[in-house]
Design a protein around this motif. Sequence first.
Motif, short mmCIF file in Angstrom:
data_model
loop_
_atom_site.label_atom_id
_atom_site.label_comp_id
_atom_site.label_asym_id
_atom_site.label_seq_id
_atom_site.Cartn_x
_atom_site.Cartn_y
_atom_site.Cartn_z
N ALA A 363 31.15 22.46 -50.22
CA ALA A 363 31.56 23.90 -49.78
C ALA A 363 32.60 24.41 -49.62
O ALA A 363 33.31 25.06 -49.91
CB ALA A 363 30.19 24.43 -49.76
N ASP A 393 18.31 25.34 -52.16
CA ASP A 393 19.30 26.58 -51.67
C ASP A 393 20.95 26.07 -51.44
O ASP A 393 22.09 26.72 -51.90
CB ASP A 393 18.70 27.32 -50.04
N SER A 394 20.73 24.99 -50.84
CA SER A 394 22.65 24.11 -50.08
C SER A 394 22.77 23.86 -51.41
O SER A 394 24.47 24.21 -51.87
CB SER A 394 22.46 23.48 -49.55
N GLY A 397 24.32 26.65 -53.54
CA GLY A 397 25.59 28.14 -52.68
C GLY A 397 26.66 27.04 -53.20
O GLY A 397 27.89 27.31 -53.07
N CYS A 398 26.30 25.89 -52.90
CA CYS A 398 28.04 24.81 -52.85
C CYS A 398 28.53 25.30 -53.99
O CYS A 398 29.31 25.43 -54.54
CB CYS A 398 27.47 23.35 -52.76
N HIS A 400 28.21 27.21 -56.55
CA HIS A 400 29.10 29.15 -56.13
C HIS A 400 30.18 29.01 -55.69
O HIS A 400 31.17 29.99 -56.47
CB HIS A 400 27.87 29.72 -55.95
N SER A 401 30.93 28.07 -54.74
CA SER A 401 31.81 27.97 -53.53
C SER A 401 32.69 27.33 -54.80
O SER A 401 33.56 27.82 -54.76
CB SER A 401 31.02 27.40 -52.30
N LEU A 427 21.54 32.07 -59.21
CA LEU A 427 22.87 32.44 -59.05
C LEU A 427 23.50 33.95 -59.48
O LEU A 427 24.38 34.72 -58.55
CB LEU A 427 23.83 31.76 -60.31
N MET A 430 21.99 35.36 -55.80
CA MET A 430 22.61 34.98 -54.91
C MET A 430 23.77 36.44 -54.69
O MET A 430 24.66 36.93 -54.08
CB MET A 430 23.76 33.30 -55.06
N ALA A 434 25.06 38.58 -51.77
CA ALA A 434 26.62 38.97 -51.75
C ALA A 434 27.89 39.93 -51.22
O ALA A 434 28.19 40.69 -51.38
CB ALA A 434 27.23 38.49 -52.85
#
Length: 436
Positions: A363, A393-394, A397-398, A400-401, A427, A430, A434
């Motif tokens: 990420a 979750d991890s 998030g990754c 998404h990054s 997603l 998320m 944000a």
Amino acid sequence: MLFGFGKAKPPLTASRRGQIELRMRYLVDRLTLPVVQQTAIVTDPAVFLPADSLTAEDLPTVAQRIAKQLQVDVSGLPIEVADGGPDAAVHQIGDAPKVRVPQAALSDGPRLVTTLAHEVSHYRLRQFDSREMPDQGQWLTELATLCGGFVVAVCNSSVKESCCSTPAPTIKSLRSLGYLTSADLGYAAACLARLRNETDPAWGKLLRADAQVTFKQAMKSMPAACTMIIDATTIPGPQSSMQQLAEQMVSSNQSYQFLAAEQVANRTDESREAFVPALIQMLRSRDEQVVLVAAEALRTIGPAAQSAAPALEHLLTHRVDMIAASAGIALMAIDPNEIVFEHVGDLLENRWSAAIPLSAALAEYGEQAAPAGPSICRRLVTALRRTEDEIIDSLAGCLHSVSAAPMEVIEATISNEEILEWMKGYLASMDDVAAE
């Protein structure tokens, strides 16, 4: 045990010895050597108990007696009995620290003494600057209790529970210390005996059998003067110069090599390219912690450690997930190219226990790590099926990054409609968080 020409073999791995010696050195500095040498060794915990049958009203008396042994003032430390809860005391750190003891603990006097000694030692460490501590958790507290005269009780405890408020290392940490084992404590007990100038202490015979084996072996292999702990200049630490670290990295003392590599990893504001050859050699060690710290040091050195790339690539197939992961993370820092990101994506997909540190590392590279996107999606499917909430979750998030259009990556990778819809919804949520 003997090897070579009759020389005693050091017990434990180099990294475990180094970690223990570093913390013992810290305690000698803070508690002072004369105090460590003159503190009476407790061989019978019953001396702290006012009666065979304890009540809640007896707790302050027991705690005060233990505090006197440890030379610490606990007049401002509330100690109370709580119904239910764990079997060991819980040290609550905050503006008003306190020790809470479950009612059931009152029925086991010796164990209560050991637990309270651990908690009072943790309270004692609070008077020192936490920024200078090797750690603020289980290891340092256990060793402080041991140095406070409770060496027999600590070594003979059948269960080493995490009583401190500081949580035990989690999967997020590539280099997790875990708990002190009986062998670790036996080695620490030998360090204590050497510091006290005791060659065959009577209390050594009271140690539990598994700890006693390491204790005896360490007493044979350890320098009689215990100079590695008494002399601050010998142990690699924050006070060591780069020249000293360079010498310690190539010394014959493997535990010093390990600690020196740790310091090299922390010196991010100084040029460290000269350490790369020694770190490459450490990658070949059989000691897993040595390999992990070498890879971490190479990661912090970055592109200047290009010559280490072949050795790190070899570790991508290592049988230990965290070693393979650490090699991949180091390679990304040294040469973040498409092939490396694909390799790290493969690790993420297949090395399940390393999912969180790998996803966190990917990420950090944002869309540069896009080649790992399909692997992230496939690992997300596995995590969903196994209901691994923290990993889900991890990974989400990754993804998404690293992807400018995560939905497109998902649609191109996932064929299961139910999972596909769930991932899209996750997603999307998320994005909403944000935006808020």
